[in-house]
Scaffold this motif. Structure first.
Motif, PDB file in Angstrom:
ATOM      1  N   ILE B 540       0.849  -1.203   0.000  1.00  0.00           N
ATOM      2  CA  ILE B 540       0.000   0.000   0.000  1.00  0.00           C
ATOM      3  C   ILE B 540       0.879   1.246   0.000  1.00  0.00           C
ATOM      4  N   ASN B 541       0.405   2.240  -0.730  1.00  0.00           N
ATOM      5  CA  ASN B 541       1.094   3.523  -0.756  1.00  0.00           C
ATOM      6  C   ASN B 541       0.143   4.577  -0.208  1.00  0.00           C
ATOM      7  N   LEU B 542       0.489   5.083   0.946  1.00  0.00           N
ATOM      8  CA  LEU B 542      -0.371   6.090   1.576  1.00  0.00           C
ATOM      9  C   LEU B 542       0.315   7.454   1.634  1.00  0.00           C
ATOM     10  N   ARG B 561      -1.253  -9.497   5.763  1.00  0.00           N
ATOM     11  CA  ARG B 561      -0.404  -9.829   4.611  1.00  0.00           C
ATOM     12  C   ARG B 561       0.446  -8.647   4.166  1.00  0.00           C
ATOM     13  N   LEU B 562       0.236  -7.531   4.798  1.00  0.00           N
ATOM     14  CA  LEU B 562       0.919  -6.312   4.359  1.00  0.00           C
ATOM     15  C   LEU B 562       2.447  -6.453   4.461  1.00  0.00           C
ATOM     16  N   GLN B 563       3.122  -6.202   3.355  1.00  0.00           N
ATOM     17  CA  GLN B 563       4.575  -6.349   3.370  1.00  0.00           C
ATOM     18  C   GLN B 563       5.333  -5.139   2.842  1.00  0.00           C
ATOM     19  N   GLU B 564       4.650  -4.291   2.126  1.00  0.00           N
ATOM     20  CA  GLU B 564       5.328  -3.100   1.617  1.00  0.00           C
ATOM     21  C   GLU B 564       4.458  -1.878   1.856  1.00  0.00           C
ATOM     22  N   VAL B 565       5.021  -0.918   2.519  1.00  0.00           N
ATOM     23  CA  VAL B 565       4.250   0.287   2.841  1.00  0.00           C
ATOM     24  C   VAL B 565       5.059   1.510   2.447  1.00  0.00           C
ATOM     25  N   GLY B 581       2.869   2.020  14.389  1.00  0.00           N
ATOM     26  CA  GLY B 581       2.458   1.283  13.193  1.00  0.00           C
ATOM     27  C   GLY B 581       3.529   0.317  12.749  1.00  0.00           C
ATOM     28  N   LEU B 582       4.769   0.805  12.719  1.00  0.00           N
ATOM     29  CA  LEU B 582       5.888  -0.039  12.279  1.00  0.00           C
ATOM     30  C   LEU B 582       6.068  -1.207  13.236  1.00  0.00           C
ATOM     31  N   ARG B 583       5.891  -0.912  14.521  1.00  0.00           N
ATOM     32  CA  ARG B 583       6.055  -1.962  15.519  1.00  0.00           C
ATOM     33  C   ARG B 583       4.971  -3.029  15.358  1.00  0.00           C
ATOM     34  N   ALA B 584       3.777  -2.561  15.033  1.00  0.00           N
ATOM     35  CA  ALA B 584       2.663  -3.492  14.884  1.00  0.00           C
ATOM     36  C   ALA B 584       2.879  -4.433  13.705  1.00  0.00           C
ATOM     37  N   SER B 585       3.588  -3.956  12.698  1.00  0.00           N
ATOM     38  CA  SER B 585       3.742  -4.781  11.498  1.00  0.00           C
ATOM     39  C   SER B 585       5.137  -5.397  11.391  1.00  0.00           C
ATOM     40  N   CYS B 586       5.935  -5.203  12.427  1.00  0.00           N
ATOM     41  CA  CYS B 586       7.318  -5.687  12.361  1.00  0.00           C
ATOM     42  C   CYS B 586       7.344  -7.206  12.229  1.00  0.00           C
ATOM     43  N   GLY B 587       8.223  -7.681  11.375  1.00  0.00           N
ATOM     44  CA  GLY B 587       8.289  -9.115  11.133  1.00  0.00           C
ATOM     45  C   GLY B 587       7.619  -9.470   9.828  1.00  0.00           C
ATOM     46  N   ARG B 588       6.478  -8.785   9.571  1.00  0.00           N
ATOM     47  CA  ARG B 588       5.800  -9.038   8.304  1.00  0.00           C
ATOM     48  C   ARG B 588       6.350  -8.117   7.237  1.00  0.00           C
ATOM     49  N   ILE B 589       6.559  -6.890   7.655  1.00  0.00           N
ATOM     50  CA  ILE B 589       6.862  -5.849   6.694  1.00  0.00           C
ATOM     51  C   ILE B 589       8.266  -6.048   6.109  1.00  0.00           C
ATOM     52  N   LYS B 590       8.369  -5.888   4.797  1.00  0.00           N
ATOM     53  CA  LYS B 590       9.652  -6.120   4.145  1.00  0.00           C
ATOM     54  C   LYS B 590      10.250  -4.864   3.539  1.00  0.00           C
ATOM     55  N   LYS B 591       9.411  -3.867   3.333  1.00  0.00           N
ATOM     56  CA  LYS B 591       9.916  -2.663   2.709  1.00  0.00           C
ATOM     57  C   LYS B 591       9.080  -1.474   3.181  1.00  0.00           C
ATOM     58  N   VAL B 592       9.748  -0.453   3.626  1.00  0.00           N
ATOM     59  CA  VAL B 592       9.047   0.760   4.053  1.00  0.00           C
ATOM     60  C   VAL B 592       9.699   1.948   3.384  1.00  0.00           C
TER      61      VAL B 592
END
Lengths: 498, 620
Positions: B540-542, B561-565, B581-592
């Motif tokens: 997602i691009n916000l 499933r979110l992996q790129e923000v 937000g980053l902490r909540a998605s840490c581990g899943r997220i691959k690119k910020v």
């Protein structure tokens, strides 16, 4: 020159001979090592007639192991290839012959058989000795078995009754002859013999080796031979101030120093380099002899090869006949007897970061890749930690520390390699203990304990293929040698302590 | 009762046969839902599994024990721990037959996990670890355990050096296909060793590596090489191509795109003797298509693909290509200077020329107008892909002429400002199979066009309507009818409110990639809807959206499933909110992607944590 006892294998029969000699030499060395460990190790200062010789044997072995060289390995392997080729040709020949004429006399057949077995055994010996240079454990095992087969393989093409006679029977007379020839035969004992072996071997290797000053070939009478005494060679200073007695390494420095003693030393004549004019006169070329009896550089040696300059003498004497007391401060494994050698090594030490799965290190990546391209199954090992010192030699050294205190010290440092600076200090401390307070039995004992218990640790070393922790850099590479180590330690230690 | 009697007639064998005829995923899904027996048959015969969520990983692996392909590329949280759990729970039957493993973008994975996985699968033949940017030599060494490996893709494994490549070359000597694109650390030495050890190589991709012609000398010794891709090898020159000329007797495809020092004459002499050549790529390579090269193209009757982007071409050259290369399936003329209507007409309308053309790329060929599309539309009926980006000559009429190309799958009309809703209506009517359409900055289109598109192109997977400012929430509603839609790019749609995007979030269940940059009116309500309904969202691009801390946290936490923000300049969000937000998605997220000013404001702890879990932060 002592490093050249790794054989050059251009001539197969020659190298066979080399192997035989080498293994014998090892055998002797081993014997002398275990025998002399106590006197050598504990009281360094006390003069024991054998000590020097035995030390010499030891250091030479150390040198050999340290200077284990992949290129020699390569040569060995290519020799093996040639040899196999030969046998194949021979077999083809025999097979063809059999097709042509069936009624061959039995003895010819047996001769052929023996010829082939002789060749095969020589291959086996070569293989073992090649592997032996890699794995110290194999090396010792090989040295027990190889002499007989080596001898067998030495004379290819000649029928030998069974080839399993007493192992050293044919060599023994040679010793005797050599001892008679050389006039330093006052000490005919085991150690001397082993030293003789080394010389003998060296000489054989040098035959087909053209080495810089080696190829000089001055006619025997055309030069003047000078021989400095041991003390002279090892003296730290050679130039002394006649006024205050201060010593200097260089004449120029002495002359600079002299200026402080008065104006008469400040004249251009006094400051000029002396003996300039003498060079213009034609004079007899000076060559030098090593004072060490039995050395090839000694004038009494049958195949004496003189040294060119005093510096050559010094370096030769230190390298060949002295302890290697300079230890590389980076890897703590490489030892040198000449400061310049250490400096040269230190320049490149730690840069040997290109490592093959076989344990060979390379200073250049392309060399490693050339090596990998050449050998089936070899892969580059991935360094686990950049700061880690290369430990390619460590595994070889550890096996030797039953020989003398010098190695002892090396061993203890090796065992703590890769940890940190404090452990290296510890190692040096240990060495000091052994060297200095050698009369104190506790310190001696403790150093040995240190060693053995560490061996145990290494033995239990987990060896996952990729270890991230900061233990040994390449435990999986060195495991075999470590496995071997406690055995050797266990054997030698009780002997020494009891 | 009835179903049982039917089933009695259908033996397992027959069911398997019937199932084999079912192609699409949707059909298979329906099959699975029939009954337990059907489900069992499906799970036994299934050869490929693509895991979307880690929650179902273990269960799916137990169910589908006969798989040959395991795709974990879009599954979040694939790390060493996950691998050891995978390998220690339940039966390991699934590893027995596994031949293909897709670990693309599995950046959380380390060498230990990778090694475990590789060693557990004895028959592994293909591995894809592309875009695992954290991978280095140790991971490469772990890959080398797969001794049967035939195919390896390791694009953008940034840490892999010659040493890693050497381990692979030695360990996997049966390699047939290898892609090393963007493995910047690899040099001539590594390639040389590779060519000495892997003699069976058929496909090799060395794009963007810092190699010189020396490497091509090694590559030329590969006698089985069929395809060589060397895009952007800017140190390779004609000398290298001359080596290739002498070697590689079975070369079928060559890509020298963006090789600045390769000349047209060198390529000509490489190509001239090889009538078996199937594919030539020379994009951004030469200034003009030289006559000798065109002449030697005459002899390449088997040529299927030619891409010569950004060269100057003449009508004559296009005519020669059209008339002599009769097997052409793809022609790439993007950004070529001198492509005229005449040229296109001659390319496609010479006697029986290009009857099989599937793909035509004409980006930025602005001299092409509807005139040539009449010929194109009447001759190239098999056309599946058409790129007309920035062809300002294209209008609604041109799209009408294309109506006979009913098999069209991909249509790119970005920056074609003359296209209106009428054009979209043609598209909606004529291209029922259309899967991808790019309408970037087609400023004339509006909600009605989208209505036509949505009613006709039900299969649409990818849609780009960025900066089509006339689109309103009504248009969004039409878009929400596209049930298969997975990628939606709608930057700068200033009229869209939370209502519009909510409809899309609720109805497009397959939506995986959503770009809302500069959609300033969406705000919290829209993002709220996304957080609650768009469960399959992977990217997602916000940026430049107005999202508050709470909603951002919800979004990042709830979308499993979110992996790129991309979160550049998210107004109304504070640093603390971003951190949460980053902490909540840490581990899943691959690119910020974050704005650079945040690099100092965010706590180093969270940055380190993200980095450790294989997350790449791009500072904008």
């Amino acid at each position: 020159m002592q490093h050249s006892n790794q054989q050059r294998c251009e001539d197969p029969s020659m190298s066979d001979y080399g192997i035989r000699m080498e293994t014998l030499f090892k055998e002797c060395n081993q014997a002398c090592g275990t025998k002399s460990l106590l006197p050598c190790g504990s009281n360094d200062g006390i003069k024991i007639p054998n000590q020097e010789n035995c030390q010499m044997g030891d250091t030479s072995q150390t040198g050999k192991l340290q200077d284990w060289d992949p290129s020699i390995m390569l040569e060995n392997l290519s020799f093996l290839e040639d040899k196999i080729h030969q046998i194949r040709g021979l077999l083809h020949l025999i097979a063809n012959k059999k097709g042509q004429q069936l009624g061959q006399p039995d003895e010819i057949i047996t001769q052929e058989k023996q010829l082939i077995t002789a060749n095969l055994t020589s291959i086996i010996v070569q293989l073992i000795s090649t592997a032996g240079s890699l794995l110290p454990s194999v090396k010792l095992a090989a040295s027990n078995t190889s002499p007989s087969v080596g001898q067998h393989g030495q004379i290819p093409g000649i029928t030998f009754p069974s080839g399993l006679g007493p192992s050293s029977s044919s060599i023994q007379p040679q010793h005797d002859i050599r001892d008679k020839i050389s006039d330093q035969s006052n000490q005919i004992d085991l150690t001397n013999m082993c030293e003789m072996e080394q010389n003998h071997m060296e000489e054989h290797e040098l035959k087909d080796e053209e080495d810089g000053d080696e190829g000089e070939n001055l006619p025997p009478g055309s030069f003047e031979i000078l021989q400095l005494e041991k003390e002279e060679i090892l003296a730290p200073h050679t130039h002394f101030c006649t006024i205050c007695g201060k010593g200097f390494k260089r004449d120029a420095n002495l002359r600079m120093h002299m200026r402080g003693h008065g104006d008469e030393y400040k004249t251009p004549e006094a400051l000029a380099k002396p003996n300039k004019e003498s060079e213009s006169e034609p004079k007899l070329i000076k060559r030098y002899s090593c004072p060490y009896p039995g050395c090839k550089r000694n004038k009494d040696h049958k195949k004496f090869q003189p040294l060119k300059t005093i510096l050559c003498v010094k370096n030769h004497y230190k390298r060949t006949h002295c302890d290697k007391s300079y230890i590389c401060s980076r890897c703590h494994t490489k030892k040198f007897s000449v400061m310049a050698d250490l400096k040269t090594h230190e320049k490149h030490c730690g840069k040997d970061k290109w490592l093959c799965s076989c344990g060979t290190t390379f200073s250049r990546k392309d060399k490693l890749f050339g090596h990998i391209a050449l050998f089936q199954g070899h892969t580059p090992a991935i360094p686990l930690d950049e700061s880690k010192a290369p430990v390619g030699q460590a595994d070889m050294e550890i096996t030797e520390n039953n020989n003398n205190n010098n190695n002892n010290k090396g061993g203890s440092i090796n065992l703590s390699f890769g940890s940190n600076a404090s452990s290296c200090e510890n190692g040096i401390q240990n060495m000091m203990n052994v060297k200095g307070i050698t009369d104190d039995p506790i310190s001696y004992l403790s150093s040995l304990n240190f060693e053995t218990c560490n061996f145990g640790e290494f033995n239990d070393f987990p060896r996952p293929p990729f270890e991230d922790t900061t233990k040994g850099s390449f435990p999986f590479l060195m495991s075999e040698s470590f496995n071997y180590s406690p055995k050797c330690g266990g054997e030698s230690c009780p002997n020494n302590l009891l | 009762m009835f179903s049982e009697s039917v089933l009695r007639l259908l033996t397992e064998d027959l069911l398997v046969r019937v199932l084999e005829k079912l192609g699409s995923d949707a059909d298979r899904k329906s099959w699975r839902l029939v009954c337990k027996e059907f489900l069992r048959i499906e799970s036994l015969t299934r050869r490929k599994v693509r895991i979307l969520r880690i929650e179902f990983l273990l269960g799916l692996l137990q169910t589908y024990c006969n798989i040959e392909t395991l795709d974990l590329s879009v599954c979040p949280r694939i790390d060493d721990g996950a691998v050891s759990v995978m390998l220690s729970h339940g039966s390991l039957n699934w590893t027995k037959g596994l031949r293909r493993l897709v670990l693309c973008r599995a950046t959380g994975l380390g060498y230990r996990g990778l090694g475990q996985l590789i060693r557990a699968c004895p028959l592994l033949e293909a591995v894809d670890v592309s875009h695992c940017w954290v991978f280095g030599d140790r991971e490469a060494a772990a890959l080398s355990y797969a001794t049967r490996l035939k195919e390896l893709k390791m694009d953008k494994c940034l840490g892999v050096t010659d040493v890693g490549l050497a381990s692979i070359a030695v360990g996997c000597s049966n390699l047939k296909s290898l892609s090393l694109k963007w493995c910047f650390e690899i040099s001539n030495l590594g390639i040389d060793l590779l060519c000495k050890k892997c003699l069976d190589l058929e496909i090799l991709d060395i794009s963007y590596l810092k190699l010189t012609s020396e490497s091509l000398k090694s590559i030329a010794s590969l006698s089985k090489l069929e395809m060589l891709v060397m895009v952007g090898c800017s140190f390779v020159d004609d000398v290298g191509l001359r080596f290739l000329e002498k070697g590689c007797p079975h070369l079928k495809a060559i890509d020298v795109s963006r090789c600045d020092f390769v000349s047209s004459s060198a390529l000509t002499s490489l190509v001239s003797g090889r009538s078996s050549l199937l594919q030539i790529d020379a994009r951004y390579c030469f200034l003009e298509l030289s006559f000798p090269l065109v002449e030697c193209l005459k002899n390449l009757q088997n040529l299927t693909v030619i891409r010569i982007d950004a060269v100057q071409v003449s009508d004559l050259a296009l005519q020669i290509i059209g008339t002599s290369c009769k097997s052409l399936l793809e022609i790439g003329l993007s950004k070529c200077i001198g492509v005229t209507n005449m040229g296109i007409m001659q390319l496609v309308s010479g006697c029986e020329s290009c009857p099989h053309l599937i793909c035509l790329m004409l980006e930025s060929c602005d001299m092409v107008t509807e005139k040539s599309f009449y010929d194109l539309g009447s001759r190239c009926l098999l056309l599946e892909e058409l790129d007309l980006t920035e062809c300002s000559g294209i209008n609604d009429r041109a799209l009408k002429y294309l109506s006979r190309c009913s098999g069209l799958l991909t249509l790119k009309l970005g920056l074609c400002t003359n296209i209106s809703d009428v054009g979209l209506a043609y598209i909606g009517c004529n291209f029922p199979k259309l899967a991808e359409i790019d309408l970037y900055r087609c400023v004339c289109i509006g909600d009605d066009g989208l209505a036509a598109l949505a009613s006709g192109c039900k299969e649409l997977i990818k849609l780009n309507v960025s900066y089509c400012n006339r689109i309103t929430d009504r248009g969004m509603e039409y878009i929400s009818y596209l049930g298969e839609l997975s990628e939606l790019e709608m930057r700068g749609l200033v009229n869209i409110t939370g209502m519009g995007i909510s409809k899309v979030a609720v109805n497009c269940r397959r939506l995986a990639d959503l770009d809302l940059k500069h959609c300033e009116k969406i705000g919290d309500p829209g993002c709220w809807a996304i957080a609650f309904y768009a469960h399959n969202l992977r990217q997602i691009n916000l940026s430049y959206c107005a999202v508050s801390d709470v909603v951002l946290y919800l979004l990042m936490g709830k979308l499993k499933r979110l992996q790129e923000v991309k979160l550049v300049n998210v107004s109304e969000a504070t640093v603390r909110g971003l951190e949460l937000g980053l902490r909540a998605s840490c581990g899943r997220i691959k690119k910020v992607k974050l704005q650079t000013s945040l690099s100092l404001l965010l706590s180093s702890e969270i940055l380190d944590m993200l980095h450790l879990r294989g997350c790449k932060i791009r500072w904008d």
